[in-house]
Design an enzyme around this catalytic site. Structure first.
Site, mmCIF file in Angstrom:
data_model
loop_
_atom_site.group_PDB
_atom_site.id
_atom_site.type_symbol
_atom_site.label_atom_id
_atom_site.label_comp_id
_atom_site.label_asym_id
_atom_site.label_seq_id
_atom_site.Cartn_x
_atom_site.Cartn_y
_atom_site.Cartn_z
ATOM 1 N N ASP A 1 -12.307 46.909 -15.774
ATOM 2 C CA ASP A 1 -12.634 46.448 -15.634
ATOM 3 C C ASP A 1 -13.949 47.104 -15.793
ATOM 4 O O ASP A 1 -13.708 47.828 -16.806
ATOM 5 C CB ASP A 1 -13.458 47.839 -14.070
ATOM 6 C CG ASP A 1 -14.998 46.989 -13.299
ATOM 7 O OD1 ASP A 1 -15.063 46.581 -13.705
ATOM 8 O OD2 ASP A 1 -14.580 48.124 -12.268
ATOM 9 N N ASP B 1 -16.554 40.007 -14.669
ATOM 10 C CA ASP B 1 -16.203 41.314 -15.422
ATOM 11 C C ASP B 1 -14.951 42.420 -14.806
ATOM 12 O O ASP B 1 -14.928 43.636 -15.080
ATOM 13 C CB ASP B 1 -17.027 42.153 -15.280
ATOM 14 C CG ASP B 1 -17.940 42.852 -13.963
ATOM 15 O OD1 ASP B 1 -17.427 41.786 -12.788
ATOM 16 O OD2 ASP B 1 -18.732 43.730 -14.452
ATOM 17 N N GLU B 2 -14.117 41.640 -14.009
ATOM 18 C CA GLU B 2 -13.078 42.828 -13.523
ATOM 19 C C GLU B 2 -12.264 41.189 -13.329
ATOM 20 O O GLU B 2 -12.000 40.028 -12.935
ATOM 21 C CB GLU B 2 -13.922 42.997 -12.145
ATOM 22 C CG GLU B 2 -12.851 43.708 -11.442
ATOM 23 C CD GLU B 2 -13.430 44.107 -10.125
ATOM 24 O OE1 GLU B 2 -12.679 44.455 -9.219
ATOM 25 O OE2 GLU B 2 -15.214 43.843 -9.570
#
Length: 481
Positions: free
Chosen positions: A11, A105-106
Protein backbone atom coordinates in the site's frame (compact mmCIF):
# COMPACT_ATOMS: atom_id res chain seq x y z
CA UNK A 1 -3.74 -21.71 4.24
CA UNK A 2 -0.01 -21.82 3.71
CA UNK A 3 2.57 -22.17 6.46
CA UNK A 4 4.82 -19.27 5.43
CA UNK A 5 4.15 -15.50 5.17
CA UNK A 6 4.49 -15.44 1.39
CA UNK A 7 1.48 -13.30 0.48
CA UNK A 8 2.53 -9.66 0.24
CA UNK A 9 0.27 -6.63 0.39
CA UNK A 10 1.69 -3.30 -0.78
CA UNK A 11 0.00 0.00 0.00
CA UNK A 12 1.66 3.21 -1.17
CA UNK A 13 1.65 5.82 1.58
CA UNK A 14 -0.78 8.74 1.02
CA UNK A 15 -0.21 8.12 -2.67
CA UNK A 16 -1.74 11.13 -4.43
CA UNK A 17 -0.44 13.58 -1.83
CA UNK A 18 3.01 11.95 -1.83
CA UNK A 19 3.23 12.28 -5.62
CA UNK A 20 2.36 15.96 -5.32
CA UNK A 21 5.02 16.50 -2.65
CA UNK A 22 7.61 14.71 -4.77
CA UNK A 23 6.64 16.83 -7.79
CA UNK A 24 6.60 20.15 -5.93
CA UNK A 25 9.64 20.92 -3.73
CA UNK A 26 7.84 23.73 -1.91
CA UNK A 27 5.25 21.24 -0.55
CA UNK A 28 7.63 18.67 0.91
CA UNK A 29 7.04 18.21 4.61
CA UNK A 30 3.88 20.34 4.47
CA UNK A 31 0.17 19.55 4.69
CA UNK A 32 -1.17 18.62 1.24
CA UNK A 33 -4.80 17.71 0.51
CA UNK A 34 -5.89 16.35 -2.88
CA UNK A 35 -9.50 16.18 -4.03
CA UNK A 36 -12.41 18.11 -5.47
CA UNK A 37 -12.00 21.77 -4.55
CA UNK A 38 -15.58 22.91 -5.06
CA UNK A 39 -18.11 23.34 -2.23
CA UNK A 40 -19.23 19.74 -2.76
CA UNK A 41 -15.77 18.27 -3.19
CA UNK A 42 -14.37 15.50 -1.02
CA UNK A 43 -10.84 14.64 0.07
CA UNK A 44 -9.21 11.95 -2.06
CA UNK A 45 -5.94 11.79 -0.10
CA UNK A 46 -4.35 13.79 2.70
CA UNK A 47 -0.64 13.81 3.46
CA UNK A 48 0.46 12.65 6.89
CA UNK A 49 1.20 16.26 7.77
CA UNK A 50 -2.47 17.08 7.05
CA UNK A 51 -3.74 14.09 9.03
CA UNK A 52 -2.31 15.64 12.17
CA UNK A 53 -5.17 18.15 11.91
CA UNK A 54 -7.78 15.40 11.60
CA UNK A 55 -8.16 15.48 7.81
CA UNK A 56 -8.80 12.11 6.17
CA UNK A 57 -9.98 10.68 2.85
CA UNK A 58 -13.70 10.90 1.99
CA UNK A 59 -14.08 13.94 4.28
CA UNK A 60 -16.03 16.87 2.78
CA UNK A 61 -13.51 19.38 1.48
CA UNK A 62 -15.27 22.22 3.31
CA UNK A 63 -14.65 20.44 6.62
CA UNK A 64 -11.01 19.82 5.68
CA UNK A 65 -10.52 23.53 5.02
CA UNK A 66 -11.87 24.35 8.47
CA UNK A 67 -9.51 21.84 10.11
CA UNK A 68 -6.42 22.75 8.06
CA UNK A 69 -6.91 26.21 6.56
CA UNK A 70 -3.22 26.63 5.70
CA UNK A 71 -2.79 23.34 3.84
CA UNK A 72 -2.15 23.16 0.08
CA UNK A 73 -5.36 22.13 -1.70
CA UNK A 74 -4.84 20.52 -5.11
CA UNK A 75 -6.95 18.96 -7.86
CA UNK A 76 -5.95 15.34 -8.70
CA UNK A 77 -3.60 14.68 -11.64
CA UNK A 78 -4.66 11.13 -12.51
CA UNK A 79 -2.38 10.91 -15.51
CA UNK A 80 0.83 11.05 -13.48
CA UNK A 81 -0.67 8.91 -10.70
CA UNK A 82 -1.40 6.17 -13.20
CA UNK A 83 2.06 6.48 -14.77
CA UNK A 84 3.76 6.01 -11.39
CA UNK A 85 1.36 3.20 -10.51
CA UNK A 86 2.45 1.33 -13.62
CA UNK A 87 6.08 1.65 -12.53
CA UNK A 88 5.24 0.20 -9.12
CA UNK A 89 3.09 -2.60 -10.57
CA UNK A 90 5.97 -3.43 -12.91
CA UNK A 91 8.23 -4.00 -9.89
CA UNK A 92 5.60 -6.29 -8.39
CA UNK A 93 5.29 -8.32 -11.58
CA UNK A 94 9.02 -8.93 -11.51
CA UNK A 95 8.41 -10.83 -8.28
CA UNK A 96 5.48 -12.99 -9.37
CA UNK A 97 3.02 -13.64 -12.20
CA UNK A 98 0.23 -13.43 -9.60
CA UNK A 99 -0.22 -9.72 -8.88
CA UNK A 100 -3.72 -8.56 -7.94
CA UNK A 101 -4.07 -4.76 -8.18
CA UNK A 102 -6.81 -3.34 -5.98
CA UNK A 103 -6.32 0.29 -7.02
CA UNK A 104 -3.61 2.56 -8.37
CA UNK A 105 -1.69 2.35 -5.09
CA UNK A 106 -2.48 -1.07 -3.65
CA UNK A 107 -1.94 -4.72 -4.66
CA UNK A 108 -1.51 -8.29 -3.44
CA UNK A 109 1.41 -10.46 -4.61
CA UNK A 110 1.77 -14.25 -4.29
CA UNK A 111 5.52 -14.59 -3.74
CA UNK A 112 5.46 -18.40 -3.85
CA UNK A 113 3.97 -18.38 -7.34
CA UNK A 114 7.01 -16.51 -8.62
CA UNK A 115 9.43 -18.49 -6.44
CA UNK A 116 10.55 -15.16 -4.99
CA UNK A 117 10.01 -16.41 -1.42
CA UNK A 118 9.27 -19.73 0.22
CA UNK A 119 9.71 -19.10 3.95
CA UNK A 120 9.73 -16.27 6.45
CA UNK A 121 13.36 -15.29 5.96
CA UNK A 122 13.12 -15.06 2.17
CA UNK A 123 9.80 -13.16 2.42
CA UNK A 124 11.39 -10.56 4.69
CA UNK A 125 14.23 -10.06 2.23
CA UNK A 126 11.81 -9.63 -0.68
CA UNK A 127 9.70 -7.12 1.25
CA UNK A 128 12.69 -5.03 2.25
CA UNK A 129 14.12 -5.07 -1.29
CA UNK A 130 10.76 -4.11 -2.80
CA UNK A 131 10.42 -1.07 -0.57
CA UNK A 132 13.95 0.02 -1.47
CA UNK A 133 13.28 -0.50 -5.20
CA UNK A 134 10.08 1.55 -5.07
CA UNK A 135 11.89 4.43 -3.41
CA UNK A 136 14.75 4.21 -5.94
CA UNK A 137 12.42 4.21 -8.95
CA UNK A 138 9.75 6.67 -7.80
CA UNK A 139 11.15 8.50 -4.78
CA UNK A 140 8.00 7.44 -2.88
CA UNK A 141 7.37 5.26 0.17
CA UNK A 142 5.26 2.11 0.32
CA UNK A 143 4.22 0.00 3.29
CA UNK A 144 4.38 -3.79 3.10
CA UNK A 145 2.50 -6.51 4.95
CA UNK A 146 3.51 -10.17 4.76
CA UNK A 147 1.35 -13.05 5.98
CA UNK A 148 -0.05 -16.44 5.08
CA UNK A 149 -3.34 -15.00 3.76
CA UNK A 150 -4.64 -11.95 1.96
CA UNK A 151 -6.69 -10.74 4.90
CA UNK A 152 -3.74 -10.87 7.28
CA UNK A 153 -1.31 -9.34 4.77
CA UNK A 154 -3.60 -6.33 4.35
CA UNK A 155 -3.99 -5.94 8.11
CA UNK A 156 -0.20 -6.11 8.42
CA UNK A 157 0.38 -3.37 5.85
CA UNK A 158 -2.10 -1.11 7.63
CA UNK A 159 -0.16 -1.55 10.85
CA UNK A 160 3.13 -0.92 9.03
CA UNK A 161 2.15 2.60 7.93
CA UNK A 162 3.79 4.89 7.27
CA UNK A 163 6.82 3.57 5.40
CA UNK A 164 7.29 0.28 7.25
CA UNK A 165 6.96 -3.49 6.98
CA UNK A 166 5.12 -5.95 9.24
CA UNK A 167 5.44 -9.73 9.03
CA UNK A 168 2.82 -11.93 10.69
CA UNK A 169 4.39 -15.24 11.58
CA UNK A 170 2.17 -18.29 10.95
CA UNK A 171 0.82 -19.60 14.22
CA UNK A 172 0.56 -16.18 15.84
CA UNK A 173 -2.53 -14.98 13.94
CA UNK A 174 -5.23 -15.73 16.53
CA UNK A 175 -3.31 -14.09 19.36
CA UNK A 176 -2.66 -11.00 17.27
CA UNK A 177 -6.20 -10.62 15.92
CA UNK A 178 -7.97 -11.28 19.20
CA UNK A 179 -7.72 -7.84 20.87
CA UNK A 180 -8.29 -5.92 17.63
CA UNK A 181 -11.56 -4.12 16.93
CA UNK A 182 -14.21 -6.09 15.08
CA UNK A 183 -14.04 -3.35 12.41
CA UNK A 184 -10.57 -4.62 11.52
CA UNK A 185 -12.04 -7.59 9.64
CA UNK A 186 -13.05 -7.20 5.99
CA UNK A 187 -16.78 -6.77 5.55
CA UNK A 188 -17.39 -5.26 8.99
CA UNK A 189 -18.57 -1.80 8.09
CA UNK A 190 -20.75 0.63 10.06
CA UNK A 191 -23.96 -1.41 9.71
CA UNK A 192 -22.41 -4.76 10.65
CA UNK A 193 -20.42 -3.07 13.38
CA UNK A 194 -23.66 -1.69 14.89
CA UNK A 195 -25.26 -5.17 14.84
CA UNK A 196 -22.27 -6.64 16.64
CA UNK A 197 -22.01 -3.80 19.13
CA UNK A 198 -25.65 -4.14 20.11
CA UNK A 199 -24.94 -7.81 20.77
CA UNK A 200 -22.03 -6.88 23.02
CA UNK A 201 -19.38 -7.90 20.49
CA UNK A 202 -16.54 -5.42 20.09
CA UNK A 203 -13.33 -7.34 19.34
CA UNK A 204 -12.25 -10.11 16.99
CA UNK A 205 -11.85 -12.44 19.96
CA UNK A 206 -15.44 -11.78 21.01
CA UNK A 207 -16.59 -12.62 17.48
CA UNK A 208 -14.87 -15.99 17.73
CA UNK A 209 -16.30 -16.58 21.21
CA UNK A 210 -19.84 -15.79 20.05
CA UNK A 211 -19.77 -18.84 17.83
CA UNK A 212 -20.87 -19.48 14.29
CA UNK A 213 -24.53 -20.11 15.09
CA UNK A 214 -24.91 -16.80 16.90
CA UNK A 215 -23.21 -14.88 14.07
CA UNK A 216 -25.52 -16.53 11.52
CA UNK A 217 -28.51 -15.51 13.63
CA UNK A 218 -27.26 -11.93 13.84
CA UNK A 219 -25.96 -11.40 10.32
CA UNK A 220 -27.40 -14.08 8.09
CA UNK A 221 -25.95 -17.33 6.81
CA UNK A 222 -23.36 -16.15 4.29
CA UNK A 223 -22.06 -13.18 6.28
CA UNK A 224 -22.11 -15.05 9.58
CA UNK A 225 -20.12 -18.02 8.25
CA UNK A 226 -17.57 -15.74 6.55
CA UNK A 227 -17.08 -13.52 9.58
CA UNK A 228 -16.59 -16.48 11.93
CA UNK A 229 -13.93 -17.94 9.62
CA UNK A 230 -12.09 -14.61 9.48
CA UNK A 231 -12.19 -14.26 13.27
CA UNK A 232 -10.39 -17.62 13.42
CA UNK A 233 -7.82 -16.20 10.96
CA UNK A 234 -9.03 -18.51 8.17
CA UNK A 235 -8.79 -16.97 4.72
CA UNK A 236 -8.06 -19.19 1.72
CA UNK A 237 -8.76 -16.66 -1.03
CA UNK A 238 -6.07 -16.91 -3.71
CA UNK A 239 -4.25 -13.98 -5.28
CA UNK A 240 -5.94 -13.51 -8.66
CA UNK A 241 -3.95 -11.79 -11.38
CA UNK A 242 -6.86 -10.96 -13.68
CA UNK A 243 -10.33 -10.12 -12.44
CA UNK A 244 -13.28 -9.69 -14.73
CA UNK A 245 -14.23 -6.10 -15.42
CA UNK A 246 -17.99 -5.71 -15.10
CA UNK A 247 -18.47 -2.06 -15.94
CA UNK A 248 -16.74 1.15 -16.93
CA UNK A 249 -18.19 4.49 -15.86
CA UNK A 250 -17.41 8.15 -15.30
CA UNK A 251 -19.15 10.73 -13.13
CA UNK A 252 -18.98 14.49 -12.58
CA UNK A 253 -20.22 16.33 -9.51
CA UNK A 254 -20.94 20.02 -10.13
CA UNK A 255 -20.09 22.91 -7.84
CA UNK A 256 -23.41 24.55 -8.70
CA UNK A 257 -26.59 22.72 -9.69
CA UNK A 258 -27.19 22.74 -13.44
CA UNK A 259 -30.71 23.90 -14.33
CA UNK A 260 -30.35 24.50 -18.05
CA UNK A 261 -31.59 21.42 -19.91
CA UNK A 262 -29.33 22.10 -22.88
CA UNK A 263 -26.29 22.26 -20.60
CA UNK A 264 -27.32 18.97 -18.96
CA UNK A 265 -27.51 17.36 -22.38
CA UNK A 266 -24.07 18.69 -23.33
CA UNK A 267 -22.57 17.32 -20.12
CA UNK A 268 -24.08 13.88 -20.78
CA UNK A 269 -22.57 13.88 -24.27
CA UNK A 270 -19.16 14.80 -22.88
CA UNK A 271 -19.38 12.07 -20.25
CA UNK A 272 -20.34 9.54 -22.91
CA UNK A 273 -17.20 10.41 -24.86
CA UNK A 274 -15.00 10.04 -21.78
CA UNK A 275 -16.58 6.69 -20.98
CA UNK A 276 -15.93 5.43 -24.50
CA UNK A 277 -12.33 6.56 -24.29
CA UNK A 278 -11.86 4.43 -21.17
CA UNK A 279 -13.52 1.50 -22.92
CA UNK A 280 -11.09 1.73 -25.81
CA UNK A 281 -8.07 2.14 -23.58
CA UNK A 282 -9.07 -1.16 -21.98
CA UNK A 283 -9.82 -2.77 -25.39
CA UNK A 284 -13.42 -3.36 -24.32
CA UNK A 285 -16.91 -2.73 -25.62
CA UNK A 286 -20.32 -3.02 -23.99
CA UNK A 287 -24.00 -3.64 -24.64
CA UNK A 288 -25.74 -1.80 -21.80
CA UNK A 289 -25.58 2.00 -21.50
CA UNK A 290 -26.34 3.41 -18.06
CA UNK A 291 -27.22 7.01 -17.15
CA UNK A 292 -27.01 8.23 -13.54
CA UNK A 293 -28.59 11.51 -12.43
CA UNK A 294 -28.46 12.93 -8.90
CA UNK A 295 -30.91 15.76 -8.56
CA UNK A 296 -30.98 18.88 -6.39
CA UNK A 297 -32.75 17.03 -3.55
CA UNK A 298 -30.10 14.24 -3.51
CA UNK A 299 -32.50 11.74 -5.11
CA UNK A 300 -30.57 9.53 -7.52
CA UNK A 301 -32.10 8.08 -10.68
CA UNK A 302 -30.55 5.39 -12.88
CA UNK A 303 -31.71 4.54 -16.39
CA UNK A 304 -30.29 1.89 -18.73
CA UNK A 305 -30.67 0.68 -22.29
CA UNK A 306 -29.32 -2.56 -23.75
CA UNK A 307 -28.17 -2.51 -27.39
CA UNK A 308 -28.34 -5.35 -29.87
CA UNK A 309 -24.61 -5.92 -29.62
CA UNK A 310 -21.53 -4.54 -27.85
CA UNK A 311 -20.13 -1.23 -29.08
CA UNK A 312 -17.29 1.19 -28.41
CA UNK A 313 -18.65 3.80 -30.82
CA UNK A 314 -18.95 7.25 -29.21
CA UNK A 315 -21.89 8.16 -31.43
CA UNK A 316 -23.84 5.09 -30.36
CA UNK A 317 -23.17 5.68 -26.67
CA UNK A 318 -24.01 9.38 -26.95
CA UNK A 319 -27.33 8.67 -28.66
CA UNK A 320 -28.28 6.03 -26.11
CA UNK A 321 -27.38 8.34 -23.22
CA UNK A 322 -29.42 11.15 -24.78
CA UNK A 323 -32.45 8.85 -25.12
CA UNK A 324 -32.12 7.87 -21.47
CA UNK A 325 -31.91 11.51 -20.41
CA UNK A 326 -35.27 12.20 -22.09
CA UNK A 327 -37.00 10.09 -19.43
CA UNK A 328 -35.50 12.03 -16.50
CA UNK A 329 -37.00 15.21 -15.02
CA UNK A 330 -34.17 17.67 -14.31
CA UNK A 331 -36.39 20.69 -13.65
CA UNK A 332 -35.16 21.35 -10.11
CA UNK A 333 -31.49 21.12 -11.02
CA UNK A 334 -28.78 18.45 -11.31
CA UNK A 335 -25.81 18.06 -8.97
CA UNK A 336 -24.24 14.89 -10.45
CA UNK A 337 -24.26 13.13 -13.82
CA UNK A 338 -22.72 9.82 -14.80
CA UNK A 339 -22.51 7.61 -17.87
CA UNK A 340 -21.47 3.96 -17.74
CA UNK A 341 -21.26 0.89 -19.94
CA UNK A 342 -21.74 -2.68 -18.73
CA UNK A 343 -22.24 -6.07 -20.37
CA UNK A 344 -18.63 -5.85 -21.50
CA UNK A 345 -16.94 -7.81 -24.25
CA UNK A 346 -13.63 -7.69 -26.09
CA UNK A 347 -15.21 -7.19 -29.53
CA UNK A 348 -17.68 -4.81 -31.13
CA UNK A 349 -20.74 -5.20 -33.32
CA UNK A 350 -22.23 -2.39 -35.40
CA UNK A 351 -25.52 -1.08 -34.14
CA UNK A 352 -27.57 -1.00 -37.33
CA UNK A 353 -29.78 1.74 -35.94
CA UNK A 354 -27.02 4.10 -34.86
CA UNK A 355 -27.08 7.18 -37.09
CA UNK A 356 -23.68 8.19 -35.85
CA UNK A 357 -21.89 4.91 -36.55
CA UNK A 358 -18.27 5.49 -37.41
CA UNK A 359 -18.20 9.01 -36.02
CA UNK A 360 -15.07 9.84 -34.04
CA UNK A 361 -14.83 12.84 -31.79
CA UNK A 362 -11.87 14.77 -30.41
CA UNK A 363 -10.54 14.28 -26.91
CA UNK A 364 -11.27 16.40 -23.86
CA UNK A 365 -8.58 18.51 -22.25
CA UNK A 366 -6.32 16.47 -19.98
CA UNK A 367 -7.37 18.18 -16.79
CA UNK A 368 -11.00 17.20 -17.41
CA UNK A 369 -10.09 13.49 -17.52
CA UNK A 370 -10.53 11.62 -14.28
CA UNK A 371 -8.61 8.48 -15.23
CA UNK A 372 -8.05 5.24 -13.36
CA UNK A 373 -6.82 1.88 -14.43
CA UNK A 374 -9.56 -0.56 -15.36
CA UNK A 375 -9.18 -3.36 -12.85
CA UNK A 376 -11.25 -6.22 -11.56
CA UNK A 377 -14.80 -6.41 -10.34
CA UNK A 378 -17.03 -3.38 -10.72
CA UNK A 379 -14.84 -0.50 -11.74
CA UNK A 380 -15.45 2.46 -9.46
CA UNK A 381 -16.73 5.51 -11.34
CA UNK A 382 -14.17 8.20 -11.95
CA UNK A 383 -15.33 11.34 -10.21
CA UNK A 384 -14.36 14.89 -11.15
CA UNK A 385 -15.71 18.09 -9.65
CA UNK A 386 -16.50 20.74 -12.24
CA UNK A 387 -17.81 24.25 -12.25
CA UNK A 388 -20.14 25.64 -14.86
CA UNK A 389 -17.80 27.94 -16.78
CA UNK A 390 -18.32 28.62 -20.43
CA UNK A 391 -16.77 26.12 -22.79
CA UNK A 392 -14.36 28.71 -24.19
CA UNK A 393 -12.74 29.76 -20.91
CA UNK A 394 -9.24 28.65 -19.95
CA UNK A 395 -9.37 26.71 -16.69
CA UNK A 396 -6.37 26.83 -14.40
CA UNK A 397 -6.75 24.06 -11.81
CA UNK A 398 -4.78 24.19 -8.56
CA UNK A 399 -1.83 21.80 -8.71
CA UNK A 400 -1.85 21.25 -12.46
CA UNK A 401 1.23 21.81 -14.60
CA UNK A 402 1.88 24.87 -16.74
CA UNK A 403 4.74 26.36 -18.72
CA UNK A 404 5.58 30.00 -19.29
CA UNK A 405 7.66 31.18 -22.22
CA UNK A 406 9.93 33.20 -19.94
CA UNK A 407 9.89 31.40 -16.59
CA UNK A 408 9.63 27.77 -17.66
CA UNK A 409 7.80 24.93 -15.90
CA UNK A 410 5.56 25.50 -12.89
CA UNK A 411 2.26 24.60 -11.27
CA UNK A 412 -0.91 26.49 -10.51
CA UNK A 413 -1.26 27.61 -6.90
CA UNK A 414 -4.65 29.19 -7.47
CA UNK A 415 -6.79 31.32 -9.73
CA UNK A 416 -9.67 33.77 -9.53
CA UNK A 417 -10.77 37.29 -10.38
CA UNK A 418 -9.11 37.00 -13.74
CA UNK A 419 -5.70 36.09 -12.32
CA UNK A 420 -3.71 32.87 -11.99
CA UNK A 421 -0.85 32.36 -9.52
CA UNK A 422 1.98 30.03 -10.53
CA UNK A 423 4.94 28.66 -8.58
CA UNK A 424 7.86 27.93 -10.90
CA UNK A 425 9.74 24.80 -9.79
CA UNK A 426 10.44 21.25 -10.95
CA UNK A 427 10.80 17.92 -9.09
CA UNK A 428 14.58 18.30 -8.96
CA UNK A 429 14.81 22.01 -8.22
CA UNK A 430 14.82 24.07 -5.06
CA UNK A 431 11.47 25.59 -3.98
CA UNK A 432 10.58 28.12 -6.66
CA UNK A 433 9.29 31.67 -6.89
CA UNK A 434 5.63 32.63 -7.23
CA UNK A 435 4.32 34.93 -9.96
CA UNK A 436 0.83 36.08 -10.92
CA UNK A 437 -0.54 36.45 -14.47
CA UNK A 438 -3.77 37.28 -16.23
CA UNK A 439 -5.75 34.12 -16.95
CA UNK A 440 -5.49 34.92 -20.67
CA UNK A 441 -1.73 35.60 -20.64
CA UNK A 442 -0.52 34.38 -24.07
CA UNK A 443 2.81 33.26 -22.60
CA UNK A 444 1.20 30.77 -20.21
CA UNK A 445 0.05 27.35 -21.36
CA UNK A 446 -0.85 23.96 -19.92
CA UNK A 447 1.96 21.43 -19.68
CA UNK A 448 2.54 17.75 -19.10
CA UNK A 449 3.81 16.64 -15.66
CA UNK A 450 7.56 16.19 -15.37
CA UNK A 451 8.87 12.76 -14.30
CA UNK A 452 9.77 12.23 -10.66
CA UNK A 453 13.04 10.47 -11.46
CA UNK A 454 14.92 13.75 -11.00
CA UNK A 455 13.66 13.92 -7.43
CA UNK A 456 14.92 10.51 -6.26
CA UNK A 457 15.54 10.64 -2.58
CA UNK A 458 13.98 14.08 -2.44
CA UNK A 459 10.47 13.02 -1.48
CA UNK A 460 9.94 13.44 2.21
CA UNK A 461 8.94 9.95 3.19
CA UNK A 462 10.91 9.31 6.37
CA UNK A 463 13.26 6.49 7.09
CA UNK A 464 10.81 3.79 8.11
CA UNK A 465 11.78 0.27 8.86
CA UNK A 466 10.64 -3.25 9.53
CA UNK A 467 8.54 -4.10 12.51
CA UNK A 468 9.64 -7.34 14.18
CA UNK A 469 7.60 -10.36 13.11
CA UNK A 470 4.27 -10.73 14.83
CA UNK A 471 4.50 -7.47 16.75
CA UNK A 472 1.48 -5.84 15.12
CA UNK A 473 0.54 -2.65 16.85
CA UNK A 474 3.31 -3.01 19.41
CA UNK A 475 6.38 -1.26 18.05
CA UNK A 476 5.40 -0.62 14.45
CA UNK A 477 4.49 2.74 13.00
CA UNK A 478 0.73 3.05 13.03
CA UNK A 479 -1.36 5.12 10.64
CA UNK A 480 -4.10 5.19 8.08
CA UNK A 481 -3.46 4.23 4.49
Amino acid sequence: MRNAPTILHLDMDAFYASVEQASKPSLRGKAVIVGGLGPRGVVATASYEARVFGVHSAMPMAQARRLAPNAAYLVPRFGIYREISEQVMGLLRELSPLVEPLSLDEAFVDLEAGEAAWDEASARLVGARLRADIRAVTGLAGSVGLAASKMLAKIASEQAKPDGMVVIEPGTERALLGPMSARTLPGVGPATGDHLRRAGIHTVEEIAEAGEDELVRLLGKAHGHALYAMALAHDERPVVAERETKSVSVEDTYDVDIHDRVRVGMEVQRLADRCVRRLREASLSGRTIVLKVRRYDFSTLTRSETLRGPTDDPGVVREAAARLLESVDTTGGVRLLGVGVSGLADYTQEDLFAQAAGEREGRDDLEERGEQTVGGGDVEPVVAVRGVEGAGERRWLAGHDVRHVEYGHGWVQGSGLGRVTVRFETPGSEPGRVRTFRVDDPGLERAEPLPLVAARGGADGGGGGEVPGGAIGADGALGAG
